[in-house]
Design a protein around this motif. Sequence first.
Motif, PDB file in Angstrom:
ATOM      1  N   VAL A 112      47.058  72.902  34.415  1.00 34.12           N
ATOM      2  CA  VAL A 112      47.736  72.874  35.957  1.00 34.12           C
ATOM      3  C   VAL A 112      46.871  71.788  36.713  1.00 34.12           C
ATOM      4  CG1 VAL A 112      47.430  74.103  38.073  1.00 34.12           C
ATOM      5  CG2 VAL A 112      48.251  75.206  35.982  1.00 34.12           C
ATOM      6  N   LEU A 113      45.699  71.617  36.379  1.00 32.04           N
ATOM      7  CA  LEU A 113      44.966  70.536  37.254  1.00 32.04           C
ATOM      8  C   LEU A 113      45.581  69.001  36.715  1.00 32.04           C
ATOM      9  CD1 LEU A 113      42.730  69.676  39.095  1.00 32.04           C
ATOM     10  CD2 LEU A 113      41.012  69.964  37.073  1.00 32.04           C
ATOM     11  N   ASP A 114      45.479  68.811  35.457  1.00 30.26           N
ATOM     12  CA  ASP A 114      45.952  67.571  34.709  1.00 30.26           C
ATOM     13  C   ASP A 114      47.391  67.550  35.289  1.00 30.26           C
ATOM     14  OD1 ASP A 114      43.839  67.491  33.387  1.00 30.26           O
ATOM     15  OD2 ASP A 114      44.756  68.049  31.711  1.00 30.26           O
ATOM     16  N   GLY A 115      48.363  68.509  35.429  1.00 26.02           N
ATOM     17  CA  GLY A 115      49.720  68.238  36.101  1.00 26.02           C
ATOM     18  C   GLY A 115      49.547  67.881  37.513  1.00 26.02           C
ATOM     19  N   LEU A 116      48.870  68.281  38.379  1.00 22.30           N
ATOM     20  CA  LEU A 116      48.795  68.120  39.517  1.00 22.30           C
ATOM     21  C   LEU A 116      48.300  66.715  39.933  1.00 22.30           C
ATOM     22  CD1 LEU A 116      47.552  71.401  41.070  1.00 22.30           C
ATOM     23  CD2 LEU A 116      49.774  70.530  41.323  1.00 22.30           C
ATOM     24  N   ILE A 117      47.474  66.218  39.098  1.00 17.13           N
ATOM     25  CA  ILE A 117      46.978  64.871  39.300  1.00 17.13           C
ATOM     26  C   ILE A 117      47.938  63.829  38.724  1.00 17.13           C
ATOM     27  CG2 ILE A 117      45.234  63.284  38.408  1.00 17.13           C
ATOM     28  CD1 ILE A 117      43.040  65.719  38.344  1.00 17.13           C
ATOM     29  N   ARG A 118      48.623  64.144  37.585  1.00 17.71           N
ATOM     30  CA  ARG A 118      49.772  63.316  37.063  1.00 17.71           C
ATOM     31  C   ARG A 118      50.761  63.310  38.212  1.00 17.71           C
ATOM     32  NH1 ARG A 118      47.650  64.374  32.415  1.00 17.71           N
ATOM     33  NH2 ARG A 118      48.152  63.731  30.568  1.00 17.71           N
ATOM     34  N   ALA A 119      51.135  64.421  38.876  1.00 19.92           N
ATOM     35  CA  ALA A 119      52.133  64.433  39.778  1.00 19.92           C
ATOM     36  C   ALA A 119      52.060  63.460  40.979  1.00 19.92           C
ATOM     37  CB  ALA A 119      52.780  65.581  40.270  1.00 19.92           C
ATOM     38  N   LYS A 120      50.801  63.432  41.260  1.00 22.44           N
ATOM     39  CA  LYS A 120      50.304  62.434  42.504  1.00 22.44           C
ATOM     40  C   LYS A 120      50.458  60.988  42.260  1.00 22.44           C
ATOM     41  CE  LYS A 120      45.987  61.614  45.160  1.00 22.44           C
ATOM     42  NZ  LYS A 120      46.854  60.792  46.192  1.00 22.44           N
ATOM     43  N   TYR A 121      50.282  60.514  40.873  1.00 24.20           N
ATOM     44  CA  TYR A 121      50.578  59.199  40.722  1.00 24.20           C
ATOM     45  C   TYR A 121      51.748  58.918  39.847  1.00 24.20           C
ATOM     46  CZ  TYR A 121      45.608  58.798  41.841  1.00 24.20           C
ATOM     47  OH  TYR A 121      44.485  58.975  42.575  1.00 24.20           O
ATOM     48  N   ASP A 122      52.795  59.970  39.756  1.00 25.22           N
ATOM     49  CA  ASP A 122      54.152  59.512  38.944  1.00 25.22           C
ATOM     50  C   ASP A 122      55.152  59.735  40.064  1.00 25.22           C
ATOM     51  OD1 ASP A 122      56.214  59.616  37.302  1.00 25.22           O
ATOM     52  OD2 ASP A 122      54.958  60.556  35.774  1.00 25.22           O
ATOM     53  N   ARG A 123      56.042  58.763  40.063  1.00 31.87           N
ATOM     54  CA  ARG A 123      57.348  58.699  40.949  1.00 31.87           C
ATOM     55  C   ARG A 123      58.261  60.033  40.449  1.00 31.87           C
ATOM     56  NH1 ARG A 123      58.538  54.842  44.283  1.00 31.87           N
ATOM     57  NH2 ARG A 123      57.061  53.021  44.247  1.00 31.87           N
ATOM     58  N   GLU A 124      58.295  60.166  39.317  1.00 28.68           N
ATOM     59  CA  GLU A 124      58.987  61.331  38.724  1.00 28.68           C
ATOM     60  C   GLU A 124      58.316  62.763  38.579  1.00 28.68           C
ATOM     61  OE1 GLU A 124      62.026  60.425  37.977  1.00 28.68           O
ATOM     62  OE2 GLU A 124      61.876  58.527  38.586  1.00 28.68           O
ATOM     63  N   ARG A 125      57.721  62.968  39.655  1.00 26.81           N
ATOM     64  CA  ARG A 125      57.165  63.992  39.832  1.00 26.81           C
ATOM     65  C   ARG A 125      57.591  65.703  39.734  1.00 26.81           C
ATOM     66  NH1 ARG A 125      56.028  61.654  44.970  1.00 26.81           N
ATOM     67  NH2 ARG A 125      54.126  60.730  44.066  1.00 26.81           N
ATOM     68  N   VAL A 126      59.072  65.487  39.698  1.00 30.19           N
ATOM     69  CA  VAL A 126      59.607  66.907  39.792  1.00 30.19           C
ATOM     70  C   VAL A 126      59.480  67.747  38.671  1.00 30.19           C
ATOM     71  CG1 VAL A 126      62.051  68.134  40.224  1.00 30.19           C
ATOM     72  CG2 VAL A 126      61.270  65.933  41.789  1.00 30.19           C
ATOM     73  N   GLY A 127      59.605  67.010  37.406  1.00 30.10           N
ATOM     74  CA  GLY A 127      59.438  67.768  36.244  1.00 30.10           C
ATOM     75  C   GLY A 127      58.165  68.084  36.037  1.00 30.10           C
ATOM     76  N   ILE A 128      57.298  67.220  36.348  1.00 26.17           N
ATOM     77  CA  ILE A 128      55.750  67.738  36.150  1.00 26.17           C
ATOM     78  C   ILE A 128      55.477  68.915  37.047  1.00 26.17           C
ATOM     79  CG2 ILE A 128      53.281  66.915  36.704  1.00 26.17           C
ATOM     80  CD1 ILE A 128      54.327  64.035  36.175  1.00 26.17           C
ATOM     81  N   LEU A 129      55.980  68.810  38.492  1.00 33.39           N
ATOM     82  CA  LEU A 129      55.804  69.926  39.260  1.00 33.39           C
ATOM     83  C   LEU A 129      56.443  71.274  38.734  1.00 33.39           C
ATOM     84  CD1 LEU A 129      55.955  68.068  42.590  1.00 33.39           C
ATOM     85  CD2 LEU A 129      53.815  68.948  41.669  1.00 33.39           C
ATOM     86  N   ARG A 130      57.601  71.229  38.024  1.00 31.52           N
ATOM     87  CA  ARG A 130      58.261  72.389  37.598  1.00 31.52           C
ATOM     88  C   ARG A 130      57.389  72.827  36.350  1.00 31.52           C
ATOM     89  NH1 ARG A 130      64.218  69.934  38.306  1.00 31.52           N
ATOM     90  NH2 ARG A 130      64.654  70.602  40.405  1.00 31.52           N
TER      91      ARG A 130
END
Length: 120
Positions: free
Chosen positions: A48-66
């Motif tokens: 969860v923590l890794d995904g949130l940090i990745r989503a912060k820096y990735d333009r394609e964050r929708v898949g990560i947040l899902r």
Amino acid sequence: MSAEGTGELQVIAKAYELVTWSCRHIAKFPRSYRSTLGDRLEHRLYDVLDGLIRAKYDRERVGILRGVNLDLELLRFQFRLATDLHCLSLDSMGFAARCVNEIGQMVGGWLKASTGARPR
């Protein structure tokens, strides 16, 4: 910094708080559950923590947040299982559940903002 940027930092900080809290509690699990349920909980929390940090820096964050949303749902069941197996007290379960729900609400808001969905 934008309001969205502030929200991103808040959800990451909340997830970090849950990880540190959980690690201290998982270390106290009975030995028979520490290396199975404890490890699964810990790894899911890190995901969860890794995904949130990745989503912060990735333009394609929708898949990560899902993916983070799915991990949060799995955490709900894992924390419940830990409580039912007497690894966590009811008070501890309550704290974990509140944190997971709060993180889920923030992720949901971030997901809506990222998909351009308008609030009803």
